[in-house]
Design an enzyme around this catalytic site. Structure first.
Site, PDB file in Angstrom:
ATOM      1  N   GLU A 277       0.846  -1.212   0.056  1.00 20.24           N
ATOM      2  CA  GLU A 277      -0.024  -0.033   0.017  1.00 20.24           C
ATOM      3  C   GLU A 277       0.807   1.103   0.062  1.00 20.24           C
ATOM      4  O   GLU A 277       0.795   2.089  -0.539  1.00 20.24           O
ATOM      5  CB  GLU A 277      -0.767  -0.032   1.121  1.00 20.24           C
ATOM      6  CG  GLU A 277      -1.921  -1.082   1.170  1.00 20.24           C
ATOM      7  CD  GLU A 277      -2.579  -1.289  -0.034  1.00 20.24           C
ATOM      8  OE1 GLU A 277      -3.522   0.115  -0.456  1.00 20.24           O
ATOM      9  OE2 GLU A 277      -2.854  -2.319  -0.489  1.00 20.24           O
ATOM     10  N   TRP A 280       2.000   1.603  -3.519  1.00 19.12           N
ATOM     11  CA  TRP A 280       0.847   2.449  -4.146  1.00 19.12           C
ATOM     12  C   TRP A 280       0.875   4.002  -4.048  1.00 19.12           C
ATOM     13  O   TRP A 280       0.679   4.694  -5.199  1.00 19.12           O
ATOM     14  CB  TRP A 280      -0.431   1.787  -3.876  1.00 19.12           C
ATOM     15  CG  TRP A 280      -0.811   0.619  -4.604  1.00 19.12           C
ATOM     16  CD1 TRP A 280      -0.740  -0.585  -4.153  1.00 19.12           C
ATOM     17  CD2 TRP A 280      -1.302   0.818  -5.929  1.00 19.12           C
ATOM     18  NE1 TRP A 280      -1.160  -1.402  -5.050  1.00 19.12           N
ATOM     19  CE2 TRP A 280      -1.607  -0.644  -6.028  1.00 19.12           C
ATOM     20  CE3 TRP A 280      -1.732   1.648  -6.877  1.00 19.12           C
ATOM     21  CZ2 TRP A 280      -2.194  -1.039  -7.443  1.00 19.12           C
ATOM     22  CZ3 TRP A 280      -2.349   1.390  -8.242  1.00 19.12           C
ATOM     23  CH2 TRP A 280      -2.444  -0.084  -8.261  1.00 19.12           C
ATOM     24  N   TRP A 308     -21.607  11.033 -19.491  1.00  9.49           N
ATOM     25  CA  TRP A 308     -22.004  11.201 -17.915  1.00  9.49           C
ATOM     26  C   TRP A 308     -23.480  11.724 -17.902  1.00  9.49           C
ATOM     27  O   TRP A 308     -24.046  12.341 -18.695  1.00  9.49           O
ATOM     28  CB  TRP A 308     -21.112  12.099 -17.258  1.00  9.49           C
ATOM     29  CG  TRP A 308     -19.693  11.652 -17.157  1.00  9.49           C
ATOM     30  CD1 TRP A 308     -18.638  12.384 -17.711  1.00  9.49           C
ATOM     31  CD2 TRP A 308     -19.083  10.565 -16.557  1.00  9.49           C
ATOM     32  NE1 TRP A 308     -17.381  11.740 -17.519  1.00  9.49           N
ATOM     33  CE2 TRP A 308     -17.560  10.516 -16.706  1.00  9.49           C
ATOM     34  CE3 TRP A 308     -19.658   9.474 -15.963  1.00  9.49           C
ATOM     35  CZ2 TRP A 308     -16.846   9.618 -16.660  1.00  9.49           C
ATOM     36  CZ3 TRP A 308     -18.636   8.408 -15.503  1.00  9.49           C
ATOM     37  CH2 TRP A 308     -17.373   8.486 -15.700  1.00  9.49           C
ATOM     38  N   ASN A 343     -10.636   2.941   3.392  1.00  9.07           N
ATOM     39  CA  ASN A 343     -10.350   2.362   1.936  1.00  9.07           C
ATOM     40  C   ASN A 343     -11.255   1.601   1.231  1.00  9.07           C
ATOM     41  O   ASN A 343     -11.673   2.055   0.018  1.00  9.07           O
ATOM     42  CB  ASN A 343      -8.872   1.847   1.845  1.00  9.07           C
ATOM     43  CG  ASN A 343      -8.571   1.445   0.364  1.00  9.07           C
ATOM     44  OD1 ASN A 343      -8.630   0.102   0.091  1.00  9.07           O
ATOM     45  ND2 ASN A 343      -8.393   2.362  -0.463  1.00  9.07           N
ATOM     46  N   TRP A 361     -16.164  11.175 -12.653  1.00  2.00           N
ATOM     47  CA  TRP A 361     -15.477  10.998 -11.322  1.00  2.00           C
ATOM     48  C   TRP A 361     -14.731  12.159 -10.895  1.00  2.00           C
ATOM     49  O   TRP A 361     -14.401  12.262  -9.431  1.00  2.00           O
ATOM     50  CB  TRP A 361     -14.444   9.866 -11.715  1.00  2.00           C
ATOM     51  CG  TRP A 361     -13.445  10.347 -13.026  1.00  2.00           C
ATOM     52  CD1 TRP A 361     -13.792   9.783 -14.234  1.00  2.00           C
ATOM     53  CD2 TRP A 361     -12.199  10.840 -12.965  1.00  2.00           C
ATOM     54  NE1 TRP A 361     -12.599  10.317 -15.185  1.00  2.00           N
ATOM     55  CE2 TRP A 361     -11.655  11.190 -14.044  1.00  2.00           C
ATOM     56  CE3 TRP A 361     -11.329  11.430 -11.778  1.00  2.00           C
ATOM     57  CZ2 TRP A 361     -10.513  11.763 -14.445  1.00  2.00           C
ATOM     58  CZ3 TRP A 361     -10.293  12.287 -11.893  1.00  2.00           C
ATOM     59  CH2 TRP A 361      -9.940  12.327 -13.441  1.00  2.00           C
ATOM     60  N   TRP A 384      -9.505   7.562  -7.565  1.00  2.77           N
ATOM     61  CA  TRP A 384     -10.581   7.914  -8.648  1.00  2.77           C
ATOM     62  C   TRP A 384     -10.767   7.358  -9.962  1.00  2.77           C
ATOM     63  O   TRP A 384     -11.654   6.835 -10.645  1.00  2.77           O
ATOM     64  CB  TRP A 384     -11.059   9.400  -8.577  1.00  2.77           C
ATOM     65  CG  TRP A 384     -11.800   9.526  -7.232  1.00  2.77           C
ATOM     66  CD1 TRP A 384     -11.294  10.163  -6.048  1.00  2.77           C
ATOM     67  CD2 TRP A 384     -13.183   9.651  -7.146  1.00  2.77           C
ATOM     68  NE1 TRP A 384     -12.329  10.274  -5.130  1.00  2.77           N
ATOM     69  CE2 TRP A 384     -13.594   9.919  -5.781  1.00  2.77           C
ATOM     70  CE3 TRP A 384     -14.283   8.895  -7.754  1.00  2.77           C
ATOM     71  CZ2 TRP A 384     -15.032   9.821  -5.354  1.00  2.77           C
ATOM     72  CZ3 TRP A 384     -15.746   8.902  -7.171  1.00  2.77           C
ATOM     73  CH2 TRP A 384     -15.852   9.522  -6.012  1.00  2.77           C
TER      74      TRP A 384
END
Length: 480
Positions: A277, A280, A308, A343, A361, A384
């Site tokens: 993590e 990341w 959208w 998370n 988003w 996102w």
DNA sequence: TTTTGAGTTGTTCGA
DNA sequence: GTCGAACAACTCAAA
């Protein structure tokens, strides 16, 4: 220039604090101390950041409280924090003139605004960027051909292949700091106080307490428990890493140490998962640095123009936690109340906004930035875009989270939903994640009547899923 | 240059 | 209830 180096007493140095609110393992502070006998710690209240549409009052309150804690730590060592306000280049120029500082030291930051700001300061002032918000700065983890990775797994392999830090690489906090001298500053503004009893008390000491507790009590079970929204299975260190109250290097060293711990071979999996993590976090810092356009739109050209729906009423229902899907609403209320979200919950609510409500988003990205204590452009954008399927190494677009199934899997006893949605307290567990299935009589019996005590679902998930797949399919077919 | 294996986190359907 | 396949090809990274 060489004068100051040869005779540190000759000058002063400015330690420009931005998102490294700590004394331990701070390369910029260490460089400033090595450069001059007099060091002036300064934080510049930058209107461009404070008034940005991506700023958040809770995050600013957390930062201000963190600065108060840092000031107390500085005073305990003979120094103090100087607060200035204005455009950094101007505020620093004034401060440098007043103090005769021959250099300004700051930790390198890679967000688009930070780079522009620092480039401007570099033109006019002797700024030295030392240390980094990442353990491995962007540009230091590259493919063999010298270009950046855009897939996480090979990135993490290359990241791990380089020499790893250990305890000896962590700089201890200095015991004594020089007096910055007679320098004027302004008091820290009275932001709406970050609420007492809040789950994230700001400050470096708290960050280290949390890290120690996490490593001692929870890291071993991290892999199994981290997805459960009803448990404290995660480190809950993100606000501290965001503001540098904990150095990312200290976090990585803690993970590596736990990973090597011979007393508990079973725990290695947890430490490895947590280290992953942290990598990341580094990955998205690198991605934003190499591909700054991700802040404006899709990383993948093919998904630039998803049709959208962008219904403002749907967005308001999501934002305010009244979509009628308990796991989504619980998470959104947690976010509004404490400025943090688990998370797993972030993925669930993001998938719901983007796929079920078919809302751009970027609307969700901005709302998260306005609410999260840990709101960071790189990680938030990466998350996102991953959910939306538009990013590097993203989730396939047909992967649509089912909010009922996710609730049942990751809040199996309903404790999370009941905590944040007291109106569902009486709903039996079998219906907790899908209260609309209760017949009217049952709704009355358990004291939760839909449309009165809790909303009907804003969309039917099965239909919404089909709509999302069609919209994404259309975007992919459209010529670029 | 070409080839090959692989790619955070899911869901649904049918056997 | 459990399991595997389909979802949709695509692009990346490395040999």
């Amino acid at each position: 220039m060489s004068d100051a180096r040869q005779d540190p007493a000759a000058g002063a140095a400015i330690w420009w604090i931005r998102r490294d609110l700590r004394l331990a393992d701070n390369d910029a502070l260490a460089a400033a101390l090595a450069h001059a006998r007099r060091v002036v710690p300064v934080f510049v209240l930058d209107p461009a950041l404070l008034n940005s549409p991506y700023a958040g009052s809770q995050r600013i309150a957390f930062m201000l409280a963190g600065l108060r804690a840092l000031d107390a730590d500085l005073r305990a060592r003979g120094s103090r924090l100087i607060v200035r306000r204005g455009r950094p280049v101007e505020a620093l120029a004034r401060l440098a003139a007043e103090t005769g500082a021959s250099a300004i030291f700051a930790e390198e930051d890679y967000s688009t605004y930070a780079k522009r700001r620092d480039d401007e300061v570099l033109i006019h002032l002797p700024l030295r960027l030392v240390g980094s918000t990442a353990v491995r700065p962007p540009g230091t983890v590259l493919k063999r051909d010298g270009t950046p990775f855009t897939v996480f797994t090979p990135f993490s392999r290359a990241w791990l292949a380089q020499p790893l830090p250990d305890e000896a690489d962590l700089r201890p906090a200095p015991d004594v700091l020089p007096d910055p001298g007679n320098v004027a500053g302004e008091p820290l503004p009275d932001a709406p106080p970050y609420s007492p009893g809040a789950p994230f008390p700001p400050g470096e000491a708290e960050a280290h307490r949390r890290l120690r507790r996490f490593v001692a009590e929870r890291i071993d079970a991290y892999s199994e428990r981290r997805d459960r929204v009803d448990l404290d299975g995660t480190s809950q260190l993100s606000p501290y890493l965001r503001w540098g109250m904990l150095s990312p290097r200290a976090a990585v060293v803690a993970a590596l140490t736990a990973q090597r711990d011979p007393s508990d071979p079973a725990g290695r999996q947890g430490a490895t998962a947590w280290l992953n993590e942290l990598i990341w976090r580094e990955f998205y810092i690198h991605i934003l640095d190499h591909f700054p356009h991700v802040l404006r739109g899709s990383f993948k050209p093919a998904l630039r123009d998803v049709p959208w729906q962008n219904d403002p009423a749907d967005f308001a229902a999501w934002r305010d936690g009244r979509t009628g899907y308990p796991i989504v609403d619980a998470a959104m209320r947690q976010l509004a109340e404490v400025g943090w979200m688990h998370n797993r919950a972030r993925m669930i609510v993001a998938s719901f906004l983007v796929k079920d409500l078919l809302i751009d988003w970027r609307w969700g990205e901005r709302w998260f930035m306005q609410r999260l204590l840990d709101g960071d452009p790189a990680a938030n954008n990466g998350g996102w875009q991953w959910t939306a399927g538009t990013g590097t190494d993203a989730a396939p677009y047909f992967r649509v989270f089912n909010p009922t199934t996710q609730g049942q899997k990751f809040d199996p006893e309903g404790a999370y939903v009941r905590r944040w949605l007291p109106e569902l307290a009486g709903v039996p567990l079998e219906r907790l994640h899908e209260p609309w299935r209760m017949p009217a009589a049952e709704q009355r019996a358990v004291g939760c009547v839909l449309g009165r005590d809790y909303p009907y679902p804003v969309v039917d998930h099965a239909l919404a899923r089909e709509r999302a797949l069609a919209a994404y399919g259309a975007a992919k077919k459209r010529p670029l």
